[in-house]
Design an enzyme around this catalytic site. Structure first.
Site, PDB file in Angstrom:
ATOM      1  CG  HIS A  14      -1.585   1.271   1.543  1.00  0.00           C
ATOM      2  ND1 HIS A  14      -2.843   1.598   1.057  1.00  0.00           N
ATOM      3  CD2 HIS A  14      -1.183   2.337   2.276  1.00  0.00           C
ATOM      4  CE1 HIS A  14      -3.174   2.805   1.482  1.00  0.00           C
ATOM      5  NE2 HIS A  14      -2.192   3.280   2.233  1.00  0.00           N
ATOM      6  CD  GLU A  15       2.242   3.476   3.713  1.00  0.00           C
ATOM      7  OE1 GLU A  15       2.531   4.550   3.158  1.00  0.00           O
ATOM      8  OE2 GLU A  15       1.251   3.364   4.454  1.00  0.00           O
ATOM      9  CG  HIS A  54       0.463   6.177  -0.704  1.00  0.00           C
ATOM     10  ND1 HIS A  54      -0.654   6.827  -1.162  1.00  0.00           N
ATOM     11  CD2 HIS A  54       0.123   5.634   0.492  1.00  0.00           C
ATOM     12  CE1 HIS A  54      -1.635   6.668  -0.294  1.00  0.00           C
ATOM     13  NE2 HIS A  54      -1.185   5.943   0.723  1.00  0.00           N
ATOM     14  CD  GLU A  66      -4.271   6.662   2.377  1.00  0.00           C
ATOM     15  OE1 GLU A  66      -3.576   5.646   2.387  1.00  0.00           O
ATOM     16  OE2 GLU A  66      -3.787   7.817   2.383  1.00  0.00           O
TER      17      GLU A  66
END
Lengths: 198, 314
Positions: B152-153, B156, B228
C-alpha cells in the site's frame, strides 16, 4: 395458534430473525456452508413461572399439535451457568427457524420475555466458496439476541470465556450482512456464549 | 500552511492505540511550527520595510529547502531510524521484492521503535522514497499482511501521491499567502500606495482569504482521501489479494478488539447493557477533515474487491 394472537407485543422479531433463512439459502447455493440442522434457545429459567415449570409439555403442544406444526425434535438442557437451553433439531432449515421463533415467542408471551437471552444457530463452513477466508469445516454460531433483535457470528476457539476468533467473526459479520442477515452493528454487543451444549 | 508530504497507513486513533496520535501529531506539529516560522519571518521582513519582490523569493527558498529536506525532517520528527539491508535483511528483502513488482527503485527503509502499529511512505519522487514501519506493526502482522501494508505504501510512491499532494499544498499555500499579503497591503497601505480607508473592503478580503484557505484545505484533504483509496486499489491489484490489507487494517485499527470477552449470560437484565450510545465514540464529525477515509469504508471496499476478484467479476 394462540401464541401469536396475544395483546402483548412479542419480544422477538420475526422480520429480523427470518433473514437467517435467506442468508442460509444463499450461502448454501454458493456452496459455502453445509445444511444446518441444529439451533437453540437460551433463557434464564424461573420455576415460579408456570410455563417454564411445565416447559416440556408446553413445548410439545406448541411444536407438535395443530396444522402446520413443524414437529421439530427438541431437548432441554441446563448449563453450568444457570441457564436453560432448548436444543432443536430439524432437517428442514425453514422449519428449524420457524420452531426457534415459536419457542422464543411462546416463552416471551408467557411472562418470560425478560428471561429470553438468545437464539443460536449452528453452521459449518465448507470453504469451497470463501476458500481464502474461511477454513473448511469451520464451525460457527449465529447468535440472535432477543433484546437487540439482531444476529452476530460467534466462533469460539475454546471453552473458557474470551476464547474466540475475533477476526473471523468480524469478517463473517460483513459477509453475512452482505447476504442479507440482520447484523448487530455494535461490535461491543457481540457477547459470546461459551460451552454451547450442541 | 505547509505540510509534509507523507502517506501514513492509518491516522485513525482507536481506543486500543490512543498513542497512535503521537506519530501524526509530531509530524504536523513540526510542519505547523515551520509554517509559523515562515510567516513570522515574512512578516518581520515586511514590517522592516523589505519589498515584496525580495520577500517572495526568500520564502520560496525556505519552502524549497523544506521540500528537499522533508525526508530528513520526517525521520527526525518521527524518530524513524533508517536501517541497512544488513541490519534488517528480511524487511529489506520484502521491500525489494515489492518494489520490483511496482517497477520503482528500491526505497530507503526505516524503522520506528514503538509498539503502535503504523507505517508511512515519503519522498518527493520514487528515487527519493522512504518507507517506514513501526516495530509494533512488524510484531502484530503476519508476513502476508505486512506485505500488503508495504505494498500500500509503495503504491503511494508508484502513484507519485507525495508529489500530487505537494503541488496541491503548494497551490493552497501560495493562494493563502498572496491573499494574506493583499490583506496586509490594504490594511497598512504598503508598497507606497495610499492608505485605504475602506474598512468593509478589508473585511471582505479577510473573509475571502479565510474562505479560500478553508476550501483549499478541504480540497487537499479530499484529494488525500481519494489517493488513499487509490493506493488500496493499486496495492490490491498488484498483490491480487485485497483481503490481506483488509485483514491488516482490521488488526491494527483495533475495531476487531472491541468484540468483547464477556459472556452473554452475565447480563443481568435485558436493558442493563444499553449503556454507551454510539455518539459517545465521537465518530462522524471527523470524516470531513481526516486525511484518511474511515477505516470501515476502506475495509468495506477492499472486501468488496476481494469478493469480485474471487468470483472473477472484475
Amino acid at each position: 395458534m394462540g401464541w401469536f394472537s396475544g395483546s402483548k407485543t412479542p419480544k422477538n422479531d420475526w422480520s429480523a430473525m427470518s433473514t437467517v433463512i435467506n442468508t442460509e439459502a444463499k450461502l448454501q447455493s454458493l456452496g459455502g456452508i453445509t445444511p444446518s440442522r441444529r439451533a437453540g434457545v437460551i433463557y434464564r429459567n424461573d420455576e415460579e413461572i408456570p410455563f417454564m415449570k411445565e416447559i416440556k409439555s408446553e413445548l410439545n403442544s406448541v411444536l407438535y399439535i395443530g396444522d402446520g406444526a413443524t414437529k421439530t425434535a427438541f431437548e432441554i438442557e441446563d448449563d453450568d451457568r444457570g441457564m436453560r437451553w432448548i436444543v432443536l433439531e430439524d432437517g428442514n432449515f425453514g422449519d428449524l427457524v420457524s420452531s426457534v421463533y415459536t419457542v422464543g415467542n411462546a416463552i416471551g408471551m408467557n411472562e418470560g420475555s425478560d428471561n429470553l437471552l438468545a437464539a443460536v444457530f449452528e453452521l459449518y463452513f465448507t470453504g469451497t466458496v470463501e476458500d481464502n477466508t474461511y477454513r473448511s469445516g469451520l464451525r460457527t454460531y449465529w447468535i440472535y439476541r432477543y433484546d437487540r433483535k439482531a444476529f452476530y457470528p460467534f466462533v469460539p476457539t475454546g471453552e473458557s470465556e474470551g476464547e474466540r476468533d475475533r477476526q473471523t467473526e468480524a469478517r463473517l459479520g460483513q459477509d453475512l450482512r452482505k447476504h442479507g442477515l440482520t447484523i448487530e452493528k455494535s461490535l461491543t454487543e457481540w457477547m459470546g456464549l461459551w460451552g454451547i451444549p450442541f | 500552511m505547509l505540510r509534509f508530504e507523507v502517506m501514513i497507513l492509518s491516522s485513525t486513533t482507536t481506543r486500543k492505540f490512543h498513542k497512535d496520535r503521537g506519530l501524526v501529531t509530531r509530524m504536523y506539529f513540526t510542519m505547523f511550527m515551520l509554517g509559523f516560522l515562515y510567516a513570522i519571518f515574512a512578516l518581520f521582513l515586511y514590517a522592516a520595510g523589505t519589498a515584496m519582490i525580495f520577500i517572495a523569493p526568500i520564502v520560496g527558498i525556505m519552502v524549497a529547502v523544506q521540500y528537499f529536506m522533508s525526508d530528513r525532517l520526517i525521520l527526525m520528527s518521527t524518530g524513524a531510524k533508517q536501517v541497512s539491508s544488513e541490519q534488517n535483511p528480511e524487511l529489506h528483502r520484502m521491500v525489494k521484492t515489492l518494489a520490483d513488482r511496482y517497477e520503482i527503485p528500491i526505497p530507503k527503509v526505516a524503522i520506528i521503535d514503538t509498539a503502535i502499529p503504523n507505517a508511512f511512505a515519503t519522498g518527493r519522487n520514487p528515487k527519493n522514497a522512504l518507507v517506514a514501519v513501526t516495530t509494533g506493526i512488524q510484531k502484530r502482522l503476519t508476513e502476508r499482511e505486512l506485505q500488503a501494508v508495504i505494498g500500500h505504501e509503495l503504491a503511494h510512491v508508484a502513484n507519485r501521491d507525495m508529489r500530487v499532494l505537494a503541488i496541491a499544498n503548494f497551490l493552497v499555500t501560495l493562494t493563502s499567502f498572496l491573499m494574506t499579503m493583499l490583506f496586509w497591503n490594504m490594511l497598512f497601505g504598503g508598497m507606497g500606495g495610499r492608505r485605504n480607508n475602506n474598512g468593509g473592503g478589508v473585511m471582505m478580503v479577510y473573509l475571502v482569504t479565510i474562505i479560500v484557505y478553508f476550501i483549499g484545505q478541504l480540497l487537499v484533504l479530499a484529494l488525500t482521501r481519494y489517493r488513499e483509496y487509490g493506493a488500496d486499489h493499486t496495492g490490491a491489484e498488484i498483490s491480487g489479494d485485497p483481503g490481506a490489507l483488509a485483514d491488516a487494517l482490521e488488526k491494527i485499527s483495533g475495531t476487531v478488539n472491541t468484540i468483547p470477552d464477556k459472556d452473554l449470560r452475565k447480563l443481568q437484565t435485558a436493558n442493563a447493557f444499553l449503556v454507551i450510545p454510539a455518539a459517545l465514540k465521537g465518530e462522524g464529525s471527523m470524516n470531513l477533515f481526516s486525511t484518511h477515509p474511515p477505516l470501515e469504508e476502506r475495509i468495506r471496499r477492499l472486501r468488496e474487491l476481494e469478493q469480485r476478484m474471487r468470483y472473477g467479476l472484475r
